[in-house]
Design an enzyme around this catalytic site. Structure first.
Site, short mmCIF file in Angstrom:
data_model
loop_
_atom_site.label_atom_id
_atom_site.label_comp_id
_atom_site.label_asym_id
_atom_site.label_seq_id
_atom_site.Cartn_x
_atom_site.Cartn_y
_atom_site.Cartn_z
N ARG A 195 11.01 -21.33 -17.51
CA ARG A 195 10.87 -22.92 -17.82
C ARG A 195 9.78 -23.05 -18.70
NH1 ARG A 195 15.10 -21.72 -16.74
NH2 ARG A 195 16.49 -22.72 -15.39
N SER A 252 25.79 -22.83 -8.26
CA SER A 252 25.07 -23.17 -9.40
C SER A 252 24.20 -22.04 -9.52
CB SER A 252 24.19 -24.29 -9.04
OG SER A 252 23.21 -24.44 -9.63
N ASP A 256 13.22 -27.70 -11.71
CA ASP A 256 13.00 -27.39 -13.11
C ASP A 256 12.76 -28.52 -14.08
OD1 ASP A 256 13.85 -24.76 -12.98
OD2 ASP A 256 15.75 -25.11 -12.99
N ASP A 262 27.40 -29.53 -18.88
CA ASP A 262 26.36 -30.64 -18.75
C ASP A 262 25.49 -30.73 -20.11
OD1 ASP A 262 26.75 -31.80 -16.39
OD2 ASP A 262 25.98 -29.85 -15.34
N1 ARG Z 1 15.12 -22.98 -6.47
C1 ARG Z 1 14.82 -21.85 -7.61
C2 ARG Z 1 13.62 -22.68 -8.39
O1 ARG Z 1 13.17 -23.73 -8.23
C3 ARG Z 1 15.99 -21.86 -8.54
C4 ARG Z 1 16.64 -22.99 -9.11
C5 ARG Z 1 17.53 -22.54 -10.18
N2 ARG Z 1 18.99 -23.07 -10.21
C6 ARG Z 1 19.86 -22.67 -9.56
N3 ARG Z 1 21.12 -23.34 -10.20
N4 ARG Z 1 20.02 -22.00 -8.70
O2 ARG Z 1 12.89 -21.78 -9.13
#
Ligand code: ARG
Length: 399
Positions: free
Chosen positions: A97, A177, A126, A16
């Site tokens: 982040r 993921s 994110d 991506d």
């Molecule tokens: N739900 C978690 C958060 O918002 C992790 C998201 C991260 N992405 C993943 N591919 N699990 O902090």
């Protein structure tokens, strides 16, 4: 005229973010794409990632090792805040982040870029964390999120990339993921999308299955100075080392797995699996040491602050004025949170079995039931008379 002239793109080396490079240039008229890959201890080789960006059309490919600031300035304050989102998730992804946003904004200034870009879709947290953090740090920068708009499926994205020499992922990519860094792994999608399904063992990397953990308990002592973890079993560690070693020690006992249905900021419930061995244990140990060293009122009041702090961080408001104000409160409380917490690690549990501190407020002379008890028992009677007075008056009126 394109949407921006020069863009700094947050880059991971995945399909991506790689496709974002030609996409920004061809579809959105961006003249120059500079990529930035952050080393947050995710364990990927970053030299191939750096080269891949150049092959995909980046004019400049930057790699930043930010492990040390990540732990010192993002993870450690979260430990002092005992930050567990919805009482469980130690924010491994959420904490990374704002730091990535910070280095994007710094790179944009250095290279004279007028926008930053990221590969987030429109469904997650994110994107909010990136966009709000970047805006907070430089409100003049544009923020481009191609994957939020391009509407391509996975297959279409791969096919689009192929036109520009971006290789199709070699191994059939994992159905899950996964986001990972020093603080842990966040895993979603695939068979996990059905909350009734048990997570398959193969998704875990940092924590052992209980069946494979040692059959003997292991003791672990974590030392804190002003609320910051500094020693493991009496030996001083720098912040990155400390997290790495704790991940090892604790993960070996199968500790730190979390399976939860979580409420995202964008309103969606998602099923997420985390493994975050060091953070889970550090937060529990830290909270325990606070119970020994903080007064009852500070300790209890801090709970509410922690809850607000955790939500702010989860919801992308790391660089907000409320977050800064809560930080000041939390820092003030940590002045005396120094000491050692002793844990017993065994079969998925880290049980706190002891704690001690030079700043302990625990008073043996008052707490003891033995002969040397110093508590003035007679004083209790007058206290209870006053304490219970409103209730007695109320009871007399209401019989
Ligand atoms: N739900 C978690 C958060 O918002 C992790 C998201 C991260 N992405 C993943 N591919 N699990 O902090």
């Amino acid at each position: 005229m394109g949407r921006a002239k020069k863009v700094v793109l947050a880059y991971s080396g995945g399909v991506d973010t790689s496709v974002c490079i030609p996409y920004l240039k061809k579809e959105w008229g961006v003249e120059e794409v500079i990529t930035l890959a952050a080393d947050l201890g995710q364990g990927d080789e970053l030299e191939p990632v750096r080269e891949k960006a150049l092959k995909s059309g980046a004019s400049e490919s930057l790699v930043a090792d930010v492990k040390d600031i990540f732990v010192r300035e993002y993870a450690f304050p979260a430990i002092q805040a005992n930050a567990l989102y919805e009482n469980r998730y130690p924010l491994g992804t959420a904490l990374a982040r704002p730091l990535i946003a910070k280095i994007l904004v710094e790179a944009a200034a250095k290279y004279g870029a007028d926008a930053i870009a990221h590969g987030c879709t429109g469904k997650g947290n994110d994107q909010v964390r990136f966009d709000v953090s970047c805006t907070a740090l430089n409100p003049n920068l544009k923020i481009l999120a191609p994957a939020r708009e391009w509407g391509m499926s996975r297959e279409q994205t791969i096919a689009y990339g192929e036109q520009f020499g971006i290789p199709t992922p070699v191994k059939k990519s994992s159905p899950f993921s996964i986001d990972k860094n020093l603080l842990g792994r966040s895993i979603e999608a695939g068979t996990l999308e059905d909350p009734a399904n048990e997570p398959p063992e193969e998704i875990y990397e940092m924590t052992k299955a209980i069946a494979d953990t040692p059959n003997e308990p292991e003791y672990l002592e974590i030392g804190f100075q002003k609320g910051l973890p500094t020693t493991i079993n009496g030996t001083t560690k720098n912040p990155v080392e400390l997290i790495e070693q704790l991940n090892q020690i604790v993960g070996n006992h199968g500790i730190g797995r979390i399976d939860m249905i979580e409420n995202r900021l964008v309103g969606i419930k998602s099923r997420e699996i985390y493994e975050s061995p060091a953070m889970v244990v550090l937060i529990n140990a830290h909270r325990d040491l606070e119970s020994l060293t903080l007064t009852a009122d500070v300790s209890q009041y801090k709970r509410g602050i922690e809850e607000t702090y955790t939500k702010l961080v989860y919801n992308g408001l790391w660089y907000s004025p409320l977050k800064a104000a809560l930080d000041a409160f939390i820092q003030q409380t940590q002045e005396r949170v120094s000491g050692v917490v002793r844990l017993k690690l065994f079969k998925g549990n880290a049980t706190i079995v002891g704690r001690w501190s030079d700043n302990s407020l625990y008073t043996p002379d008052l707490a003891t039931y033995g002969a040397d008890d110093q508590f003035d028992h007679k004083a209790a009677e007058g206290f209870i008379y006053v304490w219970g007075l409103p209730t007695r008056i109320w009871a007399q009126q209401n019989k």
